[in-house]
Design an enzyme around this catalytic site. Structure first.
Site, mmCIF file in Angstrom:
data_model
loop_
_atom_site.group_PDB
_atom_site.id
_atom_site.type_symbol
_atom_site.label_atom_id
_atom_site.label_comp_id
_atom_site.label_asym_id
_atom_site.label_seq_id
_atom_site.Cartn_x
_atom_site.Cartn_y
_atom_site.Cartn_z
ATOM 1 N N ASP A 358 0.836 -1.199 0.000
ATOM 2 C CA ASP A 358 0.000 0.000 0.000
ATOM 3 C C ASP A 358 0.873 1.252 0.000
ATOM 4 O OD1 ASP A 358 -2.061 -1.762 0.137
ATOM 5 O OD2 ASP A 358 -2.755 -1.188 2.131
ATOM 6 N N ASP A 490 -5.637 -9.426 -1.818
ATOM 7 C CA ASP A 490 -5.570 -10.004 -0.473
ATOM 8 C C ASP A 490 -6.365 -11.295 -0.361
ATOM 9 O OD1 ASP A 490 -3.917 -8.265 0.879
ATOM 10 O OD2 ASP A 490 -5.528 -6.839 1.315
HETATM 11 C C1 GLC Z 1 -7.066 -3.380 -0.063
HETATM 12 C C2 GLC Z 1 -5.711 -3.515 0.579
HETATM 13 C C3 GLC Z 1 -4.629 -3.679 -0.479
HETATM 14 C C4 GLC Z 1 -4.975 -4.786 -1.434
HETATM 15 C C5 GLC Z 1 -6.360 -4.577 -2.013
HETATM 16 C C6 GLC Z 1 -6.811 -5.732 -2.877
HETATM 17 O O1 GLC Z 1 -7.164 -2.189 -0.740
HETATM 18 O O2 GLC Z 1 -5.392 -2.383 1.378
HETATM 19 O O3 GLC Z 1 -3.403 -3.962 0.130
HETATM 20 O O4 GLC Z 1 -4.027 -4.820 -2.451
HETATM 21 O O5 GLC Z 1 -7.288 -4.451 -0.972
HETATM 22 O O6 GLC Z 1 -6.987 -6.897 -2.154
#
Ligand code: GLC
Length: 798
Positions: A358, A490
């Site tokens: 992030d 994620d």
């Molecule tokens: C959220 C998380 C990020 C991730 C995204 C997709 O925005 O903060 O780290 O890449 O979800 O899962």
């Protein structure tokens, strides 16, 4: 329907209808002293941590209460209202208000019953307290007898969770005092000087200047009275507080002043709040004996922010694009850069560090506006890279380079809750380092020596080499990078055996960038190594992951394909298509086909879906997005961050119309008149927008703190506007809607001013015919940094 408009000249969003579909927020201060405020004055304040340094209470998941309330009462008619529409909530046919959210301040204006109020809320530059300064004016033609009540709801404990639920403790540790013009709150008072259980006691204050205090409360229940609420405090109804203080209950700061105003007369009452003891509070109060201090401080905030935003100013035929790129998207980039995911109305501040990916992404969003500020954070993030080349999934706010544990250490896992490496973290360093060096020309950045998070140190160049090695050391069956605990997504748990095509493309892109650096360094053997690796990986991606008209998303641990067009669900994924173009791994033909498929299968009126159809019954083990409702978050929503990449990919292909179509669909400002559907602030990106399978298609969520800010910024600046610096100069390659006849861009680049005009009389959407620097025709659309004067005119004819 809209609830307000963009005032670009003043760099404000002005809310003209206060009954917005959600609290529309702004950020004041910084995490050193942070305050979040909604258009109805709802919100909270904290010192250093939203979760552990909470000063002002806020009820999450509520109707935006409580807040920084100022109540006004007409002492003759006994009618009362608030300086923000809520909490009293007067009839909007007679109560008029405007909330101006600006850069680092919010100005709340209201007119009711012949009385005008204007409240400036802000945290002064580099200070750790807040100011609410109200100017109250008698706009009627008779003398008015009024009462003003300022109300701040202190938490009883710094830890927000304890304050909310551990009442057998937190109700019995605080008390308040009244001294002159202020309420002082003491927490664990007896521990001052003799710490017990880690506590040395805490003090907060709520004070006012500009009028005598007539009555006060330091006890919440005494101010409101039983069975009253924020909209009808008993003290306001009665026209005075009963001067009760808190001992073993909920504390608050409530200060009442009875004032009299002649027709046309104004008075300024300034409320001050912070986590300070009496002496410190008195020092602060002394600064606000005249209104000048407030004007000066607000001007300072404007000067500071506006100067930053001045480094790129664009003028296109699309007002929403201009508002976003010049002001709101840029400001949001600084907010995400500074606040990470620390505190909002959705994040309570419990995350005690920076997410690696992030933050490295967030940095990209400000490089074109403040490259040196970006570089400092980049150094910090490099110091959070483990010596094996991987990034720490969570970099603690008190990160201690050279001495940290890693996901292989139980202690680190216990402290952060992150049990394993993620496949993508360190790979984000490549585009970020490249963008910084290209914006500044500072090639020696590669030679800076920076520690690793656990042990040892190395040059930035070596850090990047290790990032490649990290992926190379963790390949799966097809010799593509393993997906590990997660990749960007994620919700994809592919483990050590599963493989991610997205990470493979990131790695490919990393190789392209590092090869450029290695060539510059005459590191010939390594160039050869990278070249071979790149060729090999490129052919693996194109043989194993390309399926007729799309790239698949990867392989599960069991070797099953993810994102095949045969799949019943999730048969088309966005990121492998956009990243195949961004990384350069796709051939022109593949790129054209894949992008066309994206439009066909993933595009909606609100942007492009992260994948489709959503998982319902056919998810593989490791597809955590199944946890979410269909068309929500990673399970098939329009995941906003990915819009930036698809905008960039379309632009790189010279598809200006398509790039802009995606901008328009997903841009908050373009949805200003659709606020009842979008719900979220029209001036900031959210994390995702519900999509086709939701009954609330178009509703956006998770305001402000999202990687969307930086990726969409990059997509628009490098993509649509085509401003693409490299280490030696600037390539200008706009991809704009064919109906745009002209755009202009003022950019500060390496200390020089560029006045760029793009002429598009021929209705092109990409490509160029001619390019001129200071009247001299260039060979191509590339301006060499060495040819720049202090001020330059650049003309690009499309
Ligand atoms: C959220 C998380 C990020 C991730 C995204 C997709 O925005 O903060 O780290 O890449 O979800 O899962």
């Amino acid at each position: 329907m809209n609830y307000g408009y963009f005032d670009d000249a003043n760099k404000e969003y002005v809310i003209t209808k206060p009954d917005t579909p959600a609290p529309w927020a702004n950020y004041l201060g910084s995490p050193e002293y942070g305050a979040i405020i909604s258009n109805n004055a709802g919100g909270y304040s904290f010192v250093k941590s939203g979760a552990n340094g909470r000063i002002l209470r806020y009820h999450f998941n509520s109707d935006d209460t409580p807040g920084r309330y100022i109540y006004i009462r007409d002492d003759e008619t006994k009618d009362y209202w608030s300086a923000s529409w809520q909490p009293v909530g007067k009839d909007l046919s007679v109560y008029k208000s405007e909330c101006h959210h600006g850069t680092g301040y919010t100005n709340m204006k209201a007119s009711y019953a012949g009385i005008d109020t204007e409240v400036l809320y802000y945290v002064p530059m580099n200070k750790t307290y807040e100011v609410w300064s109200m100017k109250i004016t008698n706009a009627s033609d008779r003398v008015r007898k009024l009462s003003a009540f300022g109300y701040a709801e202190f938490s009883n404990e710094d830890n927000y969770n304890q304050d909310q639920v551990n009442l057998q403790y937190t109700l019995f540790i605080t008390r308040t005092y009244f001294k002159e013009n202020k309420i002082l709150q003491a927490i664990n008072e007896n521990c001052t000087g003799s710490p017990v259980n880690g506590s040395t006691g805490k003090n907060r204050f709520f004070a006012q200047t500009g009028a005598q205090v007539t009555s006060y409360n330091g006890n919440k229940d005494s101010f409101f009275g039983k069975y009253h609420s924020y909209g009808d405090p008993k003290a306001v109804i009665d026209g005075k507080c009963n001067n009760e203080l808190n001992y073993n209950s909920n504390s608050c700061g409530a200060l009442h002043s009875a004032i009299e105003l002649q027709p046309g007369e104004s008075k300024v009452i300034t409320y001050l709040l912070g986590s300070k003891n009496e002496a410190e509070a008195d020092e602060i109060i002394a600064r606000y004996q005249s209104e000048d201090a407030v004007c000066k401080e607000v001007q300072e905030l404007k000067d500071f922010w506006h100067a930053k935003l001045q480094n790129l100013v664009v003028k296109t035929p699309d007002a929403a694009f201009n508002s976003m790129i010049n002001i709101w998207n840029a400001y949001q980039c600084f907010i995400t850069f500074t606040w990470s995911r620390a505190a909002s109305f959705v994040y309570c501040g419990e995350r005690n560090g920076y997410g690696y990916r992030d933050t490295v992404q967030d940095i990209q969003g400000i490089i074109h506006l403040d490259p040196e500020q970006a570089a400092d954070k980049l150094r910090f993030m490099l110091s959070a890279q483990v010596d094996n080349g991987g990034g720490l999934p969570l970099v603690k706010f008190d990160h201690n380079p050279g001495h940290e544990g890693t996901p292989d250490d139980p202690e680190y896992v216990k402290e952060t809750g992150h049990p394993a490496y993620r496949a993508d973290d360190a790979l984000w360093l490549f585009p970020t380092v490249y963008k910084y060096i290209s914006e500044t020309g500072n090639k020696s950045f590669l030679d800076e020596v920076i520690p690793f998070s656990n042990k040892g140190e190395a040059t930035v160049y070596e850090h990047l080499k290790r990032a490649i090695q990290f992926s190379e050391d963790r390949l799966g069956a097809h010799k593509m990078p393993a997906g590990l605990h997660a990749d960007w997504n994620d919700c994809l748990r592919l483990g050590k055996a599963g493989e991610s095509s997205f990470v493979a493309m990131q790695l490919y892109y990393g190789l392209v960038i590092l090869k450029e650096f290695a060539t510059e360094k005459n590191d010939t053997e390594y160039v050869k190594y990278l070249s071979d690796l790149q060729d090999e990986l490129g052919s693996i991606i194109n043989s194993e992951c390309w399926e007729d008209d799309r790239y698949i998303r990867g392989f599960t641990e069991a070797g099953q394909v993810i994102g095949s067009k045969q799949d019943k669900e999730a048969s088309m994924w966005l990121n492998p298509q956009s990243w195949a173009v961004i990384s350069g791994v796709a051939s022109k033909e593949q790129a054209e086909k894949a992008l066309e498929k994206v439009h066909e299968e993933l595009n909606t009126a609100f942007g492009v879906r992260v994948m489709a159809p959503s998982f319902k019954q056919h998810a593989f083990k490791g597809a955590l997005s199944l946890l979410f409702n269909p068309s929500t978050k990673e399970n098939g929503s329009v995941f906003s961050q990915t819009q930036g990449w698809i905008i960039l990919a379309e632009s790189l292909m010279g598809h200006g119309n398509r790039a802009f179509e995606y901008f328009k669909e997903s841009s908050p400002a373009s949805q200003n008149d659709n606020a009842d559907v979008r719900i979220l602030e029209p001036y900031v990106h959210g994390q995702f927008t519900e999509s086709a399978e939701s009954p609330f298609e178009g509703r956006a969520h998770v305001h402000w703190l999202t990687g969307t800010a930086s990726t969409v910024m990059v997509g628009c600046v490098e993509g649509i506007l085509g401003l693409r610096p490299d280490p030696d100069g600037l390539c200008i390659a706009p991809a704009i809607p064919s109906e745009w006849k002209e755009i202009t861009m003022e950019k500060v680049f390496r200390g020089c001013k560029l006045n760029i005009t793009v002429k598009n009389e021929n209705g092109a959407e990409g490509g160029y015919k001619e390019c001129y620097l200071n009247g001299v025709k260039l060979e191509k659309n590339y301006v060499s940094a060495t040819d720049l004067k202090d001020v330059n005119d650049i003309l690009l004819v499309m």
